[in-house]
Design a protein around this motif. Sequence first.
Motif, PDB file in Angstrom:
ATOM      1  N   PRO A  40      61.441  -5.251  11.768  1.00 55.44           N
ATOM      2  CA  PRO A  40      61.470  -3.849  12.217  1.00 55.44           C
ATOM      3  C   PRO A  40      61.667  -3.811  13.741  1.00 55.44           C
ATOM      4  O   PRO A  40      61.171  -4.697  14.449  1.00 55.44           O
ATOM      5  CB  PRO A  40      60.079  -3.317  11.835  1.00 55.44           C
ATOM      6  CG  PRO A  40      59.572  -4.262  10.797  1.00 55.44           C
ATOM      7  CD  PRO A  40      60.196  -5.592  11.070  1.00 55.44           C
ATOM      8  N   PRO A  41      62.402  -2.828  14.245  1.00 56.48           N
ATOM      9  CA  PRO A  41      62.702  -2.774  15.683  1.00 56.48           C
ATOM     10  C   PRO A  41      61.485  -2.935  16.586  1.00 56.48           C
ATOM     11  O   PRO A  41      61.559  -3.613  17.607  1.00 56.48           O
ATOM     12  CB  PRO A  41      63.353  -1.406  15.862  1.00 56.48           C
ATOM     13  CG  PRO A  41      63.947  -1.105  14.531  1.00 56.48           C
ATOM     14  CD  PRO A  41      63.020  -1.724  13.521  1.00 56.48           C
ATOM     15  N   GLU A  42      60.357  -2.356  16.209  1.00 51.64           N
ATOM     16  CA  GLU A  42      59.170  -2.438  17.061  1.00 51.64           C
ATOM     17  C   GLU A  42      58.544  -3.836  17.068  1.00 51.64           C
ATOM     18  O   GLU A  42      57.706  -4.144  17.910  1.00 51.64           O
ATOM     19  CB  GLU A  42      58.124  -1.388  16.653  1.00 51.64           C
ATOM     20  CG  GLU A  42      57.492  -1.600  15.299  1.00 51.64           C
ATOM     21  CD  GLU A  42      58.301  -1.060  14.124  1.00 51.64           C
ATOM     22  OE1 GLU A  42      57.828  -1.176  12.979  1.00 51.64           O
ATOM     23  OE2 GLU A  42      59.417  -0.512  14.332  1.00 51.64           O
ATOM     24  N   GLN A  43      58.964  -4.698  16.144  1.00 48.89           N
ATOM     25  CA  GLN A  43      58.422  -6.058  16.075  1.00 48.89           C
ATOM     26  C   GLN A  43      59.423  -7.111  16.536  1.00 48.89           C
ATOM     27  O   GLN A  43      59.108  -8.299  16.517  1.00 48.89           O
ATOM     28  CB  GLN A  43      57.993  -6.366  14.645  1.00 48.89           C
ATOM     29  CG  GLN A  43      56.813  -5.560  14.187  1.00 48.89           C
ATOM     30  CD  GLN A  43      56.413  -5.915  12.761  1.00 48.89           C
ATOM     31  OE1 GLN A  43      57.015  -6.764  12.109  1.00 48.89           O
ATOM     32  NE2 GLN A  43      55.396  -5.237  12.260  1.00 48.89           N
ATOM     33  N   ARG A  44      60.596  -6.705  16.951  1.00 50.88           N
ATOM     34  CA  ARG A  44      61.604  -7.675  17.391  1.00 50.88           C
ATOM     35  C   ARG A  44      61.220  -8.272  18.728  1.00 50.88           C
ATOM     36  O   ARG A  44      60.798  -7.581  19.636  1.00 50.88           O
ATOM     37  CB  ARG A  44      62.975  -7.011  17.493  1.00 50.88           C
ATOM     38  CG  ARG A  44      63.543  -6.692  16.150  1.00 50.88           C
ATOM     39  CD  ARG A  44      64.938  -6.169  16.240  1.00 50.88           C
ATOM     40  NE  ARG A  44      65.386  -5.813  14.903  1.00 50.88           N
ATOM     41  CZ  ARG A  44      66.380  -4.989  14.663  1.00 50.88           C
ATOM     42  NH1 ARG A  44      67.055  -4.455  15.656  1.00 50.88           N
ATOM     43  NH2 ARG A  44      66.704  -4.715  13.427  1.00 50.88           N
ATOM     44  N   ARG A  45      61.384  -9.547  18.821  1.00 48.03           N
ATOM     45  CA  ARG A  45      61.114 -10.274  20.059  1.00 48.03           C
ATOM     46  C   ARG A  45      62.460 -10.493  20.735  1.00 48.03           C
ATOM     47  O   ARG A  45      63.176 -11.445  20.432  1.00 48.03           O
ATOM     48  CB  ARG A  45      60.393 -11.558  19.733  1.00 48.03           C
ATOM     49  CG  ARG A  45      59.045 -11.250  19.047  1.00 48.03           C
ATOM     50  CD  ARG A  45      58.391 -12.451  18.507  1.00 48.03           C
ATOM     51  NE  ARG A  45      57.753 -13.185  19.593  1.00 48.03           N
ATOM     52  CZ  ARG A  45      56.981 -14.233  19.407  1.00 48.03           C
ATOM     53  NH1 ARG A  45      56.774 -14.666  18.189  1.00 48.03           N
ATOM     54  NH2 ARG A  45      56.431 -14.848  20.421  1.00 48.03           N
ATOM     55  N   LEU A  46      62.802  -9.574  21.631  1.00 51.22           N
ATOM     56  CA  LEU A  46      64.143  -9.527  22.198  1.00 51.22           C
ATOM     57  C   LEU A  46      64.514 -10.780  22.983  1.00 51.22           C
ATOM     58  O   LEU A  46      65.648 -11.245  22.915  1.00 51.22           O
ATOM     59  CB  LEU A  46      64.306  -8.281  23.059  1.00 51.22           C
ATOM     60  CG  LEU A  46      64.153  -6.953  22.312  1.00 51.22           C
ATOM     61  CD1 LEU A  46      64.273  -5.779  23.280  1.00 51.22           C
ATOM     62  CD2 LEU A  46      65.164  -6.843  21.196  1.00 51.22           C
ATOM     63  N   GLY A  47      63.579 -11.338  23.723  1.00 47.92           N
ATOM     64  CA  GLY A  47      63.874 -12.554  24.476  1.00 47.92           C
ATOM     65  C   GLY A  47      64.194 -13.719  23.560  1.00 47.92           C
ATOM     66  O   GLY A  47      65.175 -14.431  23.760  1.00 47.92           O
ATOM     67  N   GLU A  48      63.364 -13.905  22.539  1.00 52.46           N
ATOM     68  CA  GLU A  48      63.602 -14.999  21.594  1.00 52.46           C
ATOM     69  C   GLU A  48      64.873 -14.766  20.780  1.00 52.46           C
ATOM     70  O   GLU A  48      65.601 -15.712  20.479  1.00 52.46           O
ATOM     71  CB  GLU A  48      62.394 -15.187  20.679  1.00 52.46           C
ATOM     72  CG  GLU A  48      61.203 -15.762  21.424  1.00 52.46           C
ATOM     73  CD  GLU A  48      60.018 -16.023  20.512  1.00 52.46           C
ATOM     74  OE1 GLU A  48      60.209 -16.117  19.281  1.00 52.46           O
ATOM     75  OE2 GLU A  48      58.908 -16.129  21.042  1.00 52.46           O
ATOM     76  N   MET A  49      65.144 -13.502  20.419  1.00 49.81           N
ATOM     77  CA  MET A  49      66.371 -13.213  19.692  1.00 49.81           C
ATOM     78  C   MET A  49      67.581 -13.515  20.585  1.00 49.81           C
ATOM     79  O   MET A  49      68.585 -14.055  20.120  1.00 49.81           O
ATOM     80  CB  MET A  49      66.413 -11.762  19.212  1.00 49.81           C
ATOM     81  CG  MET A  49      67.641 -11.474  18.357  1.00 49.81           C
ATOM     82  SD  MET A  49      67.581  -9.938  17.409  1.00 49.81           S
ATOM     83  CE  MET A  49      67.465  -8.704  18.676  1.00 49.81           C
TER      84      MET A  49
END
Length: 134
Positions: A40-49
């Motif tokens: 879910p967008p609120e749980q995405r880890r943007l740096g790791e992604m």
Amino acid sequence: MFPAGGRSCDSADEVQGSGAVASDAEAAADEAVELFESAPPEQRRLGEMSLARLDLSLARLGRGDVEGAAHQVHDVLQVHARRGTESVRKRLGHLQRTLSAHPAASSPTAIGLREALADHHQHDPLSLPPGGNR
């Protein structure tokens, strides 16, 4: 927290670091990106992604798919412009150096990608001197 994607990202790093077949590194990085995107967008880890996308980009570049690499990098640049991290900035620099030495470095896609990376680096708040603002 999203540990499954982190494990896949670590797996992609291990495969690349061991000199294993590029397709294995690409598959592991692609799986990591898919896992991060499925959260879910609120749980995405943007740096790791972003790091997983850069692993995928390097794997694609390794097999000569400059356009596939560029697609992933452009996604990272959009995220990093809003919310940059030092680890992503370093990985972007590594990718830029790898791309410059690549046999396809003179292709229009590679040139455009290097220009986008240079422009991003120039406007990267992490690259500005202390006290610098956008």
